[in-house]
Design a protein around this motif. Structure first.
Motif, short mmCIF file in Angstrom:
data_model
loop_
_atom_site.label_atom_id
_atom_site.label_comp_id
_atom_site.label_asym_id
_atom_site.label_seq_id
_atom_site.Cartn_x
_atom_site.Cartn_y
_atom_site.Cartn_z
N GLU A 105 0.75 -1.09 0.23
CA GLU A 105 0.10 0.24 -0.22
C GLU A 105 1.03 0.78 0.07
OE1 GLU A 105 -4.01 1.78 2.43
OE2 GLU A 105 -3.00 0.18 3.01
N GLY A 106 0.62 2.51 -0.81
CA GLY A 106 1.66 3.15 -0.82
C GLY A 106 2.02 3.88 -2.19
N TYR A 107 2.98 2.66 -2.79
CA TYR A 107 3.01 2.37 -4.10
C TYR A 107 2.73 2.51 -4.99
CZ TYR A 107 4.86 0.00 -7.98
OH TYR A 107 5.79 0.30 -9.06
N GLU A 108 3.77 3.56 -5.16
CA GLU A 108 3.21 4.69 -6.53
C GLU A 108 3.57 4.09 -7.99
OE1 GLU A 108 3.11 8.71 -6.92
OE2 GLU A 108 2.07 8.34 -4.69
N GLY A 109 3.54 3.35 -8.73
CA GLY A 109 4.73 2.84 -10.06
C GLY A 109 4.93 4.57 -10.71
N LEU A 110 5.66 4.08 -11.53
CA LEU A 110 6.52 4.85 -12.63
C LEU A 110 5.97 5.66 -13.35
CD1 LEU A 110 9.93 3.08 -12.38
CD2 LEU A 110 9.28 5.07 -11.19
N ARG A 111 4.56 4.54 -14.03
CA ARG A 111 3.99 4.94 -14.92
C ARG A 111 4.56 5.53 -16.49
NH1 ARG A 111 1.88 7.32 -10.71
NH2 ARG A 111 2.51 9.50 -10.58
N LEU A 112 5.58 4.75 -16.89
CA LEU A 112 6.88 4.37 -18.31
C LEU A 112 6.01 4.00 -19.19
CD1 LEU A 112 10.28 4.15 -16.23
CD2 LEU A 112 9.01 6.34 -17.27
N GLY A 113 5.33 3.22 -19.11
CA GLY A 113 4.68 1.84 -20.34
C GLY A 113 3.43 2.40 -19.83
N LYS A 114 2.48 1.06 -20.75
CA LYS A 114 1.60 0.93 -20.38
C LYS A 114 0.63 -0.06 -20.31
CE LYS A 114 -3.02 4.00 -22.15
NZ LYS A 114 -3.37 5.00 -23.26
N VAL A 115 0.16 -0.52 -19.31
CA VAL A 115 -0.07 -2.26 -19.38
C VAL A 115 -1.83 -1.66 -19.78
CG1 VAL A 115 -0.87 -4.25 -17.53
CG2 VAL A 115 1.27 -2.74 -17.81
N GLU A 116 -2.40 -2.70 -20.60
CA GLU A 116 -4.03 -2.50 -20.79
C GLU A 116 -5.10 -3.93 -20.38
OE1 GLU A 116 -4.95 -0.66 -24.21
OE2 GLU A 116 -2.91 0.50 -24.30
N ALA A 117 -4.82 -4.34 -19.66
CA ALA A 117 -5.20 -5.80 -19.30
C ALA A 117 -6.33 -6.34 -18.23
CB ALA A 117 -4.33 -6.92 -19.92
N VAL A 118 -6.96 -6.81 -18.13
CA VAL A 118 -7.67 -7.18 -17.21
C VAL A 118 -9.16 -8.26 -17.56
CG1 VAL A 118 -9.72 -5.45 -16.75
CG2 VAL A 118 -8.86 -7.33 -14.77
N ALA A 119 -8.69 -9.75 -17.16
CA ALA A 119 -9.05 -10.43 -17.52
C ALA A 119 -9.30 -11.76 -16.98
CB ALA A 119 -8.19 -11.16 -18.84
N TYR A 120 -10.40 -12.52 -16.84
CA TYR A 120 -11.21 -13.74 -16.29
C TYR A 120 -11.10 -15.09 -16.58
CZ TYR A 120 -13.77 -16.22 -12.94
OH TYR A 120 -14.38 -17.31 -12.39
N ASP A 121 -9.63 -15.84 -16.50
CA ASP A 121 -9.65 -17.18 -16.71
C ASP A 121 -11.14 -18.20 -16.38
OD1 ASP A 121 -9.02 -19.95 -17.14
OD2 ASP A 121 -7.10 -19.26 -16.26
N THR A 122 -11.83 -18.74 -17.15
CA THR A 122 -12.71 -19.29 -16.64
C THR A 122 -12.63 -20.85 -16.36
OG1 THR A 122 -12.83 -20.38 -19.32
CG2 THR A 122 -14.83 -17.84 -18.55
N LYS A 123 -11.92 -20.82 -16.87
CA LYS A 123 -11.11 -22.58 -16.47
C LYS A 123 -10.61 -22.70 -14.82
CE LYS A 123 -10.19 -24.90 -21.13
NZ LYS A 123 -8.76 -25.02 -21.81
N ARG A 124 -9.49 -21.49 -14.91
CA ARG A 124 -9.05 -21.40 -13.10
C ARG A 124 -10.29 -20.22 -11.93
NH1 ARG A 124 -4.57 -20.12 -16.36
NH2 ARG A 124 -3.17 -22.42 -16.56
N GLU A 125 -11.17 -20.24 -13.26
CA GLU A 125 -11.95 -19.39 -12.38
C GLU A 125 -11.31 -18.47 -11.19
OE1 GLU A 125 -14.68 -21.54 -9.90
OE2 GLU A 125 -15.70 -21.78 -11.83
N GLU A 126 -10.23 -17.92 -11.81
CA GLU A 126 -9.36 -16.46 -11.03
C GLU A 126 -8.92 -15.38 -12.53
OE1 GLU A 126 -5.67 -19.58 -10.01
OE2 GLU A 126 -5.58 -18.40 -11.87
N TYR A 127 -9.19 -13.84 -11.35
CA TYR A 127 -8.76 -12.80 -12.63
C TYR A 127 -7.64 -13.10 -12.79
CZ TYR A 127 -13.93 -11.79 -11.59
OH TYR A 127 -14.97 -11.73 -11.76
N LEU A 128 -6.85 -12.13 -13.49
CA LEU A 128 -5.12 -12.12 -14.21
C LEU A 128 -5.03 -10.91 -14.81
CD1 LEU A 128 -5.22 -15.19 -17.22
CD2 LEU A 128 -5.00 -14.95 -14.87
N VAL A 129 -4.46 -10.00 -13.87
CA VAL A 129 -4.63 -8.35 -14.15
C VAL A 129 -2.99 -8.46 -13.49
CG1 VAL A 129 -3.99 -6.36 -13.36
CG2 VAL A 129 -6.27 -8.33 -12.45
N PRO A 130 -2.15 -7.85 -15.18
CA PRO A 130 -0.44 -7.57 -15.11
C PRO A 130 -0.09 -6.29 -14.03
CG PRO A 130 -1.65 -7.14 -17.16
CD PRO A 130 -2.47 -8.13 -15.88
N ASN A 131 1.16 -6.94 -13.78
CA ASN A 131 1.17 -5.33 -13.16
C ASN A 131 2.71 -5.08 -13.76
OD1 ASN A 131 2.28 -3.57 -10.99
ND2 ASN A 131 3.68 -5.08 -10.06
#
Length: 131
Positions: A105-131
């Protein structure tokens, strides 16, 4: 096409459509918000709802995903390495239902790039969010 100053769009990064309600959710990266439009909106229109403010914990959201089954909307936040979850009806400066952190908590990213993903894996029933 949705465009113009009324839209509040500022580096929109990703979109997700609620198939049941017809709402289009937009991760508004530099605007640090989630904008909600009707799927039929066109031109220079204001969003019907805006999730934005200090309580939201949104920080440069670059991904958005509508979980129609659980009636939630997920945001991937590049600025603070979190995924935040809101009810589909969220509006204004609303606290998330849950926060998933991949950094302290309190971490601030450098914002040098642009991550554009959030997905749901229906087989594993998990949300996937890259950092």
């Amino acid at each position: 096409m949705i465009q113009g100053p009324k839209t509040q769009l500022n580096w929109p990064a990703a979109m997700s459509l609620d198939p049941d309600g017809g709402d289009l959710y937009v991760a508004n990266d530099v605007g640090q918000s989630i904008l909600v439009f009707k799927e039929t909106d066109e031109g220079n229109v204001a969003p019907s709802r805006v999730i934005k403010g200090t309580k939201t914990h949104l920080s440069y959201p670059t991904g958005v995903f509508v979980d129609a089954k659980n009636k939630e909307v997920w945001a991937a936040n590049f600025g603070n390495a979190t995924a935040t979850v809101y009810p589909l009806s969220a509006n204004g400066n609303v606290a998330p239902l849950r926060i998933i952190r991949s950094a302290p908590e309190g971490y601030e990213g450098l914002r040098l790039g642009k991550v554009e993903a959030v997905a749901y894996d229906t087989k594993r029933e998990e949300y996937l969010v890259p950092n």
